[in-house]
Design a protein around this motif. Sequence first.
Motif, mmCIF file in Angstrom:
data_model
loop_
_atom_site.group_PDB
_atom_site.id
_atom_site.type_symbol
_atom_site.label_atom_id
_atom_site.label_comp_id
_atom_site.label_asym_id
_atom_site.label_seq_id
_atom_site.Cartn_x
_atom_site.Cartn_y
_atom_site.Cartn_z
ATOM 1 N N LEU A 145 -35.814 -1.197 -13.137
ATOM 2 C CA LEU A 145 -34.625 -0.543 -12.574
ATOM 3 C C LEU A 145 -34.873 -0.114 -11.131
ATOM 4 O O LEU A 145 -34.010 -0.286 -10.260
ATOM 5 C CB LEU A 145 -34.244 0.668 -13.424
ATOM 6 N N LEU A 146 -36.053 0.462 -10.872
ATOM 7 C CA LEU A 146 -36.352 0.927 -9.515
ATOM 8 C C LEU A 146 -36.416 -0.239 -8.526
ATOM 9 O O LEU A 146 -35.863 -0.159 -7.425
ATOM 10 C CB LEU A 146 -37.675 1.698 -9.510
ATOM 11 N N ILE A 147 -37.073 -1.322 -8.916
ATOM 12 C CA ILE A 147 -37.197 -2.464 -8.006
ATOM 13 C C ILE A 147 -35.847 -3.147 -7.816
ATOM 14 O O ILE A 147 -35.506 -3.602 -6.713
ATOM 15 C CB ILE A 147 -38.247 -3.460 -8.538
ATOM 16 N N THR A 148 -35.038 -3.207 -8.879
ATOM 17 C CA THR A 148 -33.716 -3.831 -8.767
ATOM 18 C C THR A 148 -32.824 -3.060 -7.807
ATOM 19 O O THR A 148 -32.039 -3.654 -7.049
ATOM 20 C CB THR A 148 -33.049 -3.898 -10.150
ATOM 21 N N GLU A 149 -32.943 -1.730 -7.829
ATOM 22 C CA GLU A 149 -32.114 -0.906 -6.946
ATOM 23 C C GLU A 149 -32.677 -0.811 -5.539
ATOM 24 O O GLU A 149 -32.057 -0.226 -4.660
ATOM 25 C CB GLU A 149 -31.976 0.505 -7.540
ATOM 26 N N ARG A 154 -42.448 -6.621 -6.408
ATOM 27 C CA ARG A 154 -42.610 -7.473 -7.585
ATOM 28 C C ARG A 154 -44.040 -7.998 -7.689
ATOM 29 O O ARG A 154 -44.637 -8.005 -8.765
ATOM 30 C CB ARG A 154 -41.626 -8.645 -7.525
ATOM 31 N N VAL A 155 -44.576 -8.439 -6.553
ATOM 32 C CA VAL A 155 -45.965 -8.919 -6.547
ATOM 33 C C VAL A 155 -46.917 -7.770 -6.868
ATOM 34 O O VAL A 155 -47.890 -7.941 -7.629
ATOM 35 C CB VAL A 155 -46.310 -9.539 -5.178
ATOM 36 N N GLY A 156 -46.636 -6.595 -6.334
ATOM 37 C CA GLY A 156 -47.504 -5.448 -6.547
ATOM 38 C C GLY A 156 -47.582 -5.020 -8.007
ATOM 39 O O GLY A 156 -48.674 -4.741 -8.521
ATOM 40 N N VAL A 157 -46.441 -4.993 -8.698
ATOM 41 C CA VAL A 157 -46.464 -4.549 -10.097
ATOM 42 C C VAL A 157 -47.062 -5.609 -11.014
ATOM 43 O O VAL A 157 -47.591 -5.289 -12.080
ATOM 44 C CB VAL A 157 -45.045 -4.173 -10.589
ATOM 45 N N TYR A 158 -46.998 -6.886 -10.592
ATOM 46 C CA TYR A 158 -47.577 -7.949 -11.425
ATOM 47 C C TYR A 158 -49.071 -8.130 -11.189
ATOM 48 O O TYR A 158 -49.767 -8.684 -12.037
ATOM 49 C CB TYR A 158 -46.858 -9.279 -11.145
ATOM 50 N N SER A 168 -45.811 -7.450 -15.911
ATOM 51 C CA SER A 168 -45.255 -8.709 -16.402
ATOM 52 C C SER A 168 -44.009 -8.477 -17.250
ATOM 53 O O SER A 168 -43.033 -9.231 -17.171
ATOM 54 C CB SER A 168 -46.307 -9.462 -17.221
ATOM 55 N N THR A 169 -44.019 -7.402 -18.041
ATOM 56 C CA THR A 169 -42.834 -7.080 -18.852
ATOM 57 C C THR A 169 -41.665 -6.665 -17.971
ATOM 58 O O THR A 169 -40.509 -7.018 -18.248
ATOM 59 C CB THR A 169 -43.159 -5.964 -19.851
ATOM 60 N N SER A 170 -41.956 -5.932 -16.902
ATOM 61 C CA SER A 170 -40.875 -5.508 -16.000
ATOM 62 C C SER A 170 -40.221 -6.705 -15.322
ATOM 63 O O SER A 170 -39.015 -6.684 -15.048
ATOM 64 C CB SER A 170 -41.420 -4.532 -14.947
ATOM 65 N N LEU A 171 -40.983 -7.771 -15.062
ATOM 66 C CA LEU A 171 -40.387 -8.980 -14.478
ATOM 67 C C LEU A 171 -39.393 -9.622 -15.440
ATOM 68 O O LEU A 171 -38.377 -10.172 -15.022
ATOM 69 C CB LEU A 171 -41.481 -9.976 -14.113
ATOM 70 N N ILE A 172 -39.683 -9.545 -16.736
ATOM 71 C CA ILE A 172 -38.738 -10.072 -17.729
ATOM 72 C C ILE A 172 -37.452 -9.264 -17.704
ATOM 73 O O ILE A 172 -36.346 -9.823 -17.757
ATOM 74 C CB ILE A 172 -39.385 -10.045 -19.132
ATOM 75 N N GLY A 203 -33.563 -10.335 -16.740
ATOM 76 C CA GLY A 203 -32.376 -10.010 -17.535
ATOM 77 C C GLY A 203 -31.329 -9.267 -16.728
ATOM 78 O O GLY A 203 -30.118 -9.526 -16.849
ATOM 79 N N ILE A 204 -31.790 -8.346 -15.876
ATOM 80 C CA ILE A 204 -30.848 -7.584 -15.042
ATOM 81 C C ILE A 204 -30.166 -8.493 -14.028
ATOM 82 O O ILE A 204 -28.973 -8.330 -13.711
ATOM 83 C CB ILE A 204 -31.589 -6.428 -14.335
ATOM 84 N N SER A 205 -30.912 -9.478 -13.490
ATOM 85 C CA SER A 205 -30.320 -10.386 -12.498
ATOM 86 C C SER A 205 -29.221 -11.250 -13.098
ATOM 87 O O SER A 205 -28.383 -11.797 -12.364
ATOM 88 C CB SER A 205 -31.406 -11.288 -11.899
#
Length: 298
Positions: A99-103, A112-116, A178-182, A186-188
């Motif tokens: 949610l934070l990265i999407t917003e 995205r690269v950082g969290v993965y 990796s889960t947050s990328l999924i 879904g959000i996209s």
Amino acid sequence: MKEKKKVPKTSWKKKDFLGWMIMLPSIILFAFFVWEPLIESVRLSLYTAKGIHTEDFVGFDNYLRVLRHPDFMDALKNTFVYIGWSLVIGFAVPIIIALLITETIHFRSLFRVGVYFPNIIPGLATVMLWGFFFRPGNTGVLNILLSKIGIESQKWLNNAALTIPLIVLTMTWKSAGSTSLIYMAGISGINPELYEAATIDGAGIRQRIRFITLPSVFSLAKTLLILQVIAVFQILYEPLVMTNGGPNNASISIMQLVYNYAFRDYKYPMAAALSVMICIVLIILSGIYFKLTTKKED
């Protein structure tokens, strides 16, 4: 009446043969590495053994010995505690990150690269890294940092109440990205017109997340929840490396108990019996997963 044209059987057989030939290597590997060990474990669990060689048929005696073993209840309870803490700590974190990265407007790809990034670190290296971080005494990294601000050294992994939450925190740090990328994928897929209409109506970020984003990813979250439970139920090397199941069996898992039976005590029939019991539980959980997935597709 016109005769129906017959399809040549030779072409169908050729196509069928080529299909089986393509699948044959995968079928052989799957049978050799999955079904053969599983069938052998079932067979071994019904016998006494000298080493790995079976001797006398004893039926379900090995299963009863596992259930009566003093470490079994601790391992079973701790496994469900792992699952509980993984849902408290690990389930919400990927959703919040997504949610934070999407917003976020700027540097979204960098985030995205950082969290993965933690996900590409080998699992054993991650466990050893966090083991040094939470090491009790004056040599632990966290205790060294706390000493700089006048806080005394803590026991951390030697504290029975903190051991499982800290191990789950380590697992979450590694896998949440990796889960947050999924979730981001879904959000996209949500129709942007919904957000535009909500913005025109004066909805803020909280309202958009609450009434649009979260309901849209609910079915995805339900599926990932079952997959997370299945994965955490098989936790092994994290408690094995970080605490070796201690202190006083406070962090031993059901999979580590299998490891102890097989490679510490050399009780292979008991290890096989417990493996079969775990397999049955995982089959049930997988059935629940497929049922939920089928409903989602329907």
